[in-house]
Design an enzyme around this catalytic site. Structure first.
Site, PDB file in Angstrom:
ATOM      1  N   CYS A 115       0.817  -1.226   0.000  1.00 18.86           N
ATOM      2  CA  CYS A 115       0.000   0.000   0.000  1.00 18.86           C
ATOM      3  C   CYS A 115       0.846   1.270   0.000  1.00 18.86           C
ATOM      4  O   CYS A 115       0.340   2.343  -0.311  1.00 18.86           O
ATOM      5  CB  CYS A 115      -0.953   0.002   1.174  1.00 18.86           C
ATOM      6  N   HIS A 256      -3.127   6.955   2.724  1.00 21.46           N
ATOM      7  CA  HIS A 256      -3.598   5.664   2.204  1.00 21.46           C
ATOM      8  C   HIS A 256      -4.986   5.403   2.794  1.00 21.46           C
ATOM      9  O   HIS A 256      -5.243   5.700   3.958  1.00 21.46           O
ATOM     10  CB  HIS A 256      -2.615   4.562   2.605  1.00 21.46           C
ATOM     11  N   ASN A 286     -10.071  -0.335   0.210  1.00 25.46           N
ATOM     12  CA  ASN A 286      -8.610  -0.355   0.144  1.00 25.46           C
ATOM     13  C   ASN A 286      -8.158  -0.949  -1.197  1.00 25.46           C
ATOM     14  O   ASN A 286      -8.403  -2.123  -1.467  1.00 25.46           O
ATOM     15  CB  ASN A 286      -8.082  -1.195   1.312  1.00 25.46           C
TER      16      ASN A 286
END
Ligand code: UT7
Length: 329
Positions: A115, A256, A286
Site C-alpha cells: 500500500c 492511504h 482499500n
C-alpha cells in the site's frame, strides 16, 4: 548547475465499473452494513472484470494522467509502477503498460511496497529526475485486490477493491513539486500482512483454510491498525520537518485509504481539522497502491488542493513498509 526538481504535470485515475456494495457482503458472509460502516467506513468498492487486470487499469489511468499533463506517451522516458497484484511474474505490469500506451522510449519497471507502493514509486522517480537521468516519468499505482481476496473470510473480504491512479512527473528548474520524501521498511513484521506466491509455509496454510493456492490476502488487522495510525503520524511529521514546513501549514494530507478510523486516528494525533485530511475510502475501499494516486487525482479534481499549495501523501502497508512525500502542486 542549478538543482532539478520533479513537478506534478498531470494526474489521472481509472476505476472498474462493477460496484460491490455492503448488501452484497451481507449476502455472502456473516456481516452487516452497520459493522462495515462503523468499523471500516466503506460503503462500496469496485471490482475488475474477469478479463481485466492491473495492466489494463494502469494503462487507462496513465492515459488520463498524460491527457491531464497535455503530453504524449512518446515524451515519457521512465515508467514506474507499484502493485501487489501483477497478472504475470514477467513481463512486468509496467512493460505491459509501456506497450499498451505506446511509450516506446520509456524505461519501465515495477516495484512492490504494497500500500506504500505509489509513494516509493514517486520517491524513486524523483531521484531519477533530480539526477538528470530522465525528464518525464509516469508513476502509477494499480491493483486488482479482488482477484486475491478470500470471499469466505469476513475479516478481510469487505475491505478491498480495485483501481489505478497515475501522475506525470516532469523535470523543472523551479523549486516546486516533490520537495522531500521519507521511506521505511520493517521486514521483521512482514508476517502481519501476507499473500503467498510460490511458497506457502505451514503458518500461511493454517491461516487460509479456504484458499487452495494460498494466494489470498491474510492480515492481523489489529496489529496493522496500530502500526498504521502511529506511522501515518510520524511519517507526516518527519517529512514536514525535513522540508522545513509546519504540519499546520500544509494545505492537505492525502493518506492511504485502508480504514476511516485509521485516517481519523492519525488526523487527531496530528491535531488537524477534518477538511485538511482527504478521505474517499467510503467509495472504493482499500485498493493498495492505487489508493493514494486516486485520492490525489480526486483532491485535484475537487479543488481540495490547488497549484502552489503544499500537500503530503502518506501511506503504510505490507512489508511492512511506510512512506511520505511532501509535494508543492
Ligand atoms: O492497507 C494496509 C492493510 N490494511 C489495513 O490497514 C487494515 C487495518 N486493520 C483494520 O482496518 C481493522 O483491524 C479491521 C477492519 C480489519 C477489523 O476491525 P477491528 O475493529 O480491528 O475488528 P477486530 O478484528 O477486533 O474484530 C472485532 C469483531 C470480532 O468478533 P468477536 O471476536 O469480537 O466476536 C470479529 O470476528 O468483529 C468481528 N468481525 C466482523 N463482524 C462483522 C470481523 N470482521 C467482521 C465483519 N463483519 N466483516
Amino acid at each position: 548547475m542549478s538543482e532539478i526538481y520533479a513537478k506534478i504535470a498531470g494526474v489521472g485515475k481509472y476505476l472498474p465499473e462493477k460496484i460491490l456494495d455492503n448488501a452484497y457482503f451481507e449476502s455472502i458472509v456473516e456481516t452487516s452494513d452497520e459493522w462495515i460502516t462503523k468499523r471500516v467506513g466503506v460503503k462500496e468498492r469496485r471490482m475488475s472484470a474477469p478479463d481485466e487486470f492491473s495492466s489494463d487499469l494502469g494503462a487507462k489511468a496513465a492515459e488520463a494522467a498524460l491527457n491531464d499533463a497535455g503530453m504524449t506517451a512518446e515524451e515519457i522516458d521512465l515508467i514506474i509502477l507499484a502493485t501487489v497484484s501483477p497478472e504475470m511474474y514477467t513481463p512486468s505490469v509496467s512493460c505491459m503498460i509501456q506497450s499498451k500506451i505506446g511509450a516506446s522510449r520509456a524505461v519501465a519497471f515495477d516495484i512492490n511496497a504494497a500500500c506504500s507502493g505509489f509513494i516509493f514509486a514517486v520517491s524513486t522517480a524523483n531521484m531519477f529526475i533530480k539526477s538528470g537521468a530522465y525528464k518525464n516519468a509516469l508513476v502509477i499505482g494499480a491493483d486488482t485486490l479482488t482477484k486475491i481476496t478470500e470471499y469466505k473470510d469476513r475479516a478481510t473480504c469487505v475491505l478491498f477493491g480495485d483501481g489505478a491512479g497515475a501522475a506525470v512527473l516532469t523535470a523543472t528548474s523551479e523549486k516546486t513539486g516533490v520537495l522531500g520524501t521519507v521511506l521505511g521498511s520493517d521486514g521483521s513484521q512482514g508476517n502481519l500482512l501476507t499473500c503467498c506466491g510460490l511458497k506457502a509455509s505451514e503458518e500461511d496454510t493454517e491461516r487460509r483454510p479456504f484458499s487452495e493456492n494460498k494466494r489470498t490476502i491474510w492480515m492481523d488487522g489489529q496489529a496493522v491498525f496500530k502500526f498504521a495510525v502511529k506511522t501515518m503520524e510520524s511519517a507526516t511529521i518527519e517529512v514536514a520537518e525535513k522540508c522545513g514546513v509546519k504540519v499546520d501549514d500544509l494545505n492537505l494530507i492525502i493518506p492511504h485509504q485502508a480504514n476511516k478510523r485509521i485516517i481519523e486516528g492519525a488526523r487527531k494525533r496530528l491535531k488537524l481539522d477534518g477538511d485538511k485530511v482527504f478521505c474517499n475510502v467510503e467509495k472504493y475501499g482499500n485498493m493498495s497502491a492505487a489508493c493514494v494516486p486516486i485520492a490525489l487525482c480526486e483532491a485535484v479534481e475537487q479543488g481540495r488542493v490547488k497549484r502552489g499549495e503544499k500537500l503530503v501523501i502518506v501511506g503504510f502497508g505490507g512489508g511492512l513498509t511506510w512512506g511520505s512525500a511532501l509535494i508543492e502542486l
